[in-house]
Design a protein around this motif. Sequence first.
Motif, PDB file in Angstrom:
ATOM      1  N   LEU A  73      64.573  44.024  65.106  1.00 18.22           N
ATOM      2  CA  LEU A  73      63.349  43.255  65.258  1.00 18.22           C
ATOM      3  C   LEU A  73      62.136  44.078  64.896  1.00 18.22           C
ATOM      4  N   SER A  74      62.120  45.348  65.340  1.00 19.74           N
ATOM      5  CA  SER A  74      61.000  46.225  65.013  1.00 19.74           C
ATOM      6  C   SER A  74      60.893  46.435  63.517  1.00 19.74           C
ATOM      7  N   LEU A  75      62.052  46.588  62.854  1.00 18.80           N
ATOM      8  CA  LEU A  75      62.063  46.776  61.413  1.00 18.80           C
ATOM      9  C   LEU A  75      61.520  45.536  60.713  1.00 18.80           C
ATOM     10  N   ALA A  76      61.941  44.343  61.200  1.00 18.86           N
ATOM     11  CA  ALA A  76      61.473  43.098  60.574  1.00 18.86           C
ATOM     12  C   ALA A  76      59.971  42.962  60.710  1.00 18.86           C
ATOM     13  N   VAL A  77      59.446  43.312  61.897  1.00 16.64           N
ATOM     14  CA  VAL A  77      57.999  43.230  62.098  1.00 16.64           C
ATOM     15  C   VAL A  77      57.272  44.189  61.180  1.00 16.64           C
ATOM     16  N   SER A  78      57.802  45.396  61.036  1.00 15.48           N
ATOM     17  CA  SER A  78      57.143  46.395  60.194  1.00 15.48           C
ATOM     18  C   SER A  78      57.156  46.005  58.735  1.00 15.48           C
ATOM     19  N   LEU A  79      58.171  45.217  58.324  1.00 15.18           N
ATOM     20  CA  LEU A  79      58.279  44.833  56.923  1.00 15.18           C
ATOM     21  C   LEU A  79      57.440  43.604  56.580  1.00 15.18           C
ATOM     22  N   THR A  80      56.836  42.964  57.553  1.00 13.11           N
ATOM     23  CA  THR A  80      56.047  41.777  57.265  1.00 13.11           C
ATOM     24  C   THR A  80      54.560  42.001  57.513  1.00 13.11           C
ATOM     25  N   VAL A  81      54.140  43.260  57.483  1.00 11.11           N
ATOM     26  CA  VAL A  81      52.719  43.550  57.646  1.00 11.11           C
ATOM     27  C   VAL A  81      51.961  43.009  56.449  1.00 11.11           C
ATOM     28  N   PRO A  82      50.693  42.658  56.610  1.00 11.10           N
ATOM     29  CA  PRO A  82      49.925  42.118  55.487  1.00 11.10           C
ATOM     30  C   PRO A  82      49.820  43.118  54.347  1.00 11.10           C
ATOM     31  N   ALA A  83      49.743  42.596  53.126  1.00 12.07           N
ATOM     32  CA  ALA A  83      49.561  43.463  51.964  1.00 12.07           C
ATOM     33  C   ALA A  83      48.182  44.098  52.011  1.00 12.07           C
ATOM     34  N   PRO A  84      48.018  45.293  51.453  1.00 12.37           N
ATOM     35  CA  PRO A  84      46.698  45.926  51.435  1.00 12.37           C
ATOM     36  C   PRO A  84      45.697  45.078  50.654  1.00 12.37           C
ATOM     37  N   ALA A  85      44.440  45.178  51.030  1.00 11.22           N
ATOM     38  CA  ALA A  85      43.406  44.378  50.384  1.00 11.22           C
ATOM     39  C   ALA A  85      43.306  44.731  48.908  1.00 11.22           C
ATOM     40  N   ARG A  86      43.266  43.709  48.083  1.00  8.56           N
ATOM     41  CA  ARG A  86      43.114  43.893  46.646  1.00  8.56           C
ATOM     42  C   ARG A  86      41.719  43.442  46.232  1.00  8.56           C
ATOM     43  N   ALA A  87      41.372  43.809  45.020  1.00 11.11           N
ATOM     44  CA  ALA A  87      40.127  43.325  44.441  1.00 11.11           C
ATOM     45  C   ALA A  87      40.214  41.820  44.237  1.00 11.11           C
ATOM     46  N   GLU A  88      39.091  41.155  44.321  1.00 13.27           N
ATOM     47  CA  GLU A  88      39.014  39.757  43.942  1.00 13.27           C
ATOM     48  C   GLU A  88      38.827  39.737  42.429  1.00 13.27           C
ATOM     49  N   VAL A  89      39.826  39.262  41.731  1.00 10.48           N
ATOM     50  CA  VAL A  89      39.928  39.438  40.285  1.00 10.48           C
ATOM     51  C   VAL A  89      39.082  38.410  39.548  1.00 10.48           C
ATOM     52  N   THR A  90      38.428  38.853  38.479  1.00 14.33           N
ATOM     53  CA  THR A  90      37.644  37.954  37.643  1.00 14.33           C
ATOM     54  C   THR A  90      38.555  37.256  36.644  1.00 14.33           C
ATOM     55  N   LEU A  91      38.548  35.937  36.714  1.00 18.15           N
ATOM     56  CA  LEU A  91      39.351  35.111  35.819  1.00 18.15           C
ATOM     57  C   LEU A  91      38.588  34.909  34.510  1.00 18.15           C
ATOM     58  N   LEU A  92      39.270  35.094  33.386  1.00 16.08           N
ATOM     59  CA  LEU A  92      38.688  34.857  32.056  1.00 16.08           C
ATOM     60  C   LEU A  92      39.803  34.314  31.175  1.00 16.08           C
ATOM     61  N   ILE A  93      39.957  33.005  31.182  1.00 14.67           N
ATOM     62  CA  ILE A  93      41.071  32.426  30.430  1.00 14.67           C
ATOM     63  C   ILE A  93      40.588  31.285  29.546  1.00 14.67           C
ATOM     64  N   PRO A  94      41.188  31.146  28.358  1.00  5.99           N
ATOM     65  CA  PRO A  94      40.858  30.037  27.465  1.00  5.99           C
ATOM     66  C   PRO A  94      41.696  28.810  27.811  1.00  5.99           C
ATOM     67  N   SER A  95      41.199  27.642  27.396  1.00  5.37           N
ATOM     68  CA  SER A  95      41.933  26.404  27.627  1.00  5.37           C
ATOM     69  C   SER A  95      43.150  26.279  26.718  1.00  5.37           C
ATOM     70  N   ARG A  96      43.236  27.125  25.706  1.00  2.04           N
ATOM     71  CA  ARG A  96      44.375  27.114  24.786  1.00  2.04           C
ATOM     72  C   ARG A  96      44.855  28.543  24.621  1.00  2.04           C
ATOM     73  N   THR A  97      46.167  28.734  24.548  1.00  2.00           N
ATOM     74  CA  THR A  97      46.709  30.087  24.405  1.00  2.00           C
ATOM     75  C   THR A  97      46.796  30.515  22.942  1.00  2.00           C
ATOM     76  N   PHE A  98      46.650  29.586  22.013  1.00  2.13           N
ATOM     77  CA  PHE A  98      46.533  29.896  20.586  1.00  2.13           C
ATOM     78  C   PHE A  98      45.952  28.671  19.905  1.00  2.13           C
ATOM     79  N   ILE A  99      45.415  28.877  18.705  1.00  2.00           N
ATOM     80  CA  ILE A  99      44.910  27.770  17.888  1.00  2.00           C
ATOM     81  C   ILE A  99      45.598  27.850  16.540  1.00  2.00           C
ATOM     82  N   ASP A 100      46.270  26.785  16.162  1.00  2.00           N
ATOM     83  CA  ASP A 100      47.033  26.756  14.921  1.00  2.00           C
ATOM     84  C   ASP A 100      46.175  26.182  13.798  1.00  2.00           C
ATOM     85  N   VAL A 101      46.663  26.336  12.569  1.00  2.00           N
ATOM     86  CA  VAL A 101      45.992  25.729  11.427  1.00  2.00           C
ATOM     87  C   VAL A 101      46.129  24.215  11.551  1.00  2.00           C
TER      88      VAL A 101
END
Length: 295
Positions: free
Chosen positions: A13-41
Amino acid sequence: MSLPRAALLGCMLSLAVSLTVPAPARAEVTLLIPSRTFIDVPAEKKGTEPQAAAQPAPPPLNAEVDMLISLMRPREHAAQPMDMPQLFAVLRHDAGTRFVNGTPQPERRDLLGDMEESLYLDTKAWGANVAIDQPGLYQFITETRPRLNVERQCFEQQYVKSILPVCGVEEGWERPAGLRLEILPLTRPFGLTAGSSFTGKALGPDGPLTNARVYMDRIRTEKKTGPLPWQHDLEARTDADGQFTFTPGAPGWWCCVVEVPGQPLKGPDGQPTPLILGSVLWLYVDAAEQPDKNR
């Protein structure tokens, strides 16, 4: 000597509790995505005859792409309000791109004036409709304003890039965009499928970033994550040349992120507060190809 059953269950039980600790805080990532992944002829402009050795310049395109810029936490598929970036531009590379002292000089357009406030996940974001009138390899770049992340107790500022191939042009995907902090692809950053490897190189103002922590995460629209912190994303350290390799295992938009410390800024209390500079490269990964059972 074996442990009593109660003691063994307590250890488990102690091991299970230790393995479910919250993940370390990450940066809030800036999203920069196009509406299309490629443009064809366009179909009406595709020739059916083999091309001659000398061809006139291709006719102008009449295409467009919508760019979304937002602040988000990919693993939770949650957005945060975002101030307008201080830089937003696009660089166009092709076979005719000039080089000066070994440095590419792509065609550049400043798009900051084209940005409009919008909503993403019911949260303040930014967007722009960008006209695409020529074939090429388009690098979209943005630079955010420093923002205080209360959870991490630091300011964050990010340099972000995404890449869009137009009409099959591939020249330039490996070229730097000239950002202060940048992830340079060493694997072609489009046409990736789940389970294929991606290799990149982290660059800072003084060259490759050695032994820097870099991670890769996916926008989880299903909002499902593993119970363990290390099941949320992929993480590695760069080698002596600033290189790293990841194998994204699921389709979707993935961000590749590296961070370095910057010069502290004055915080709300007037005291110096750490500044974390981040570089973000966005990649789209398609589903893995299924084998043809008829072969």
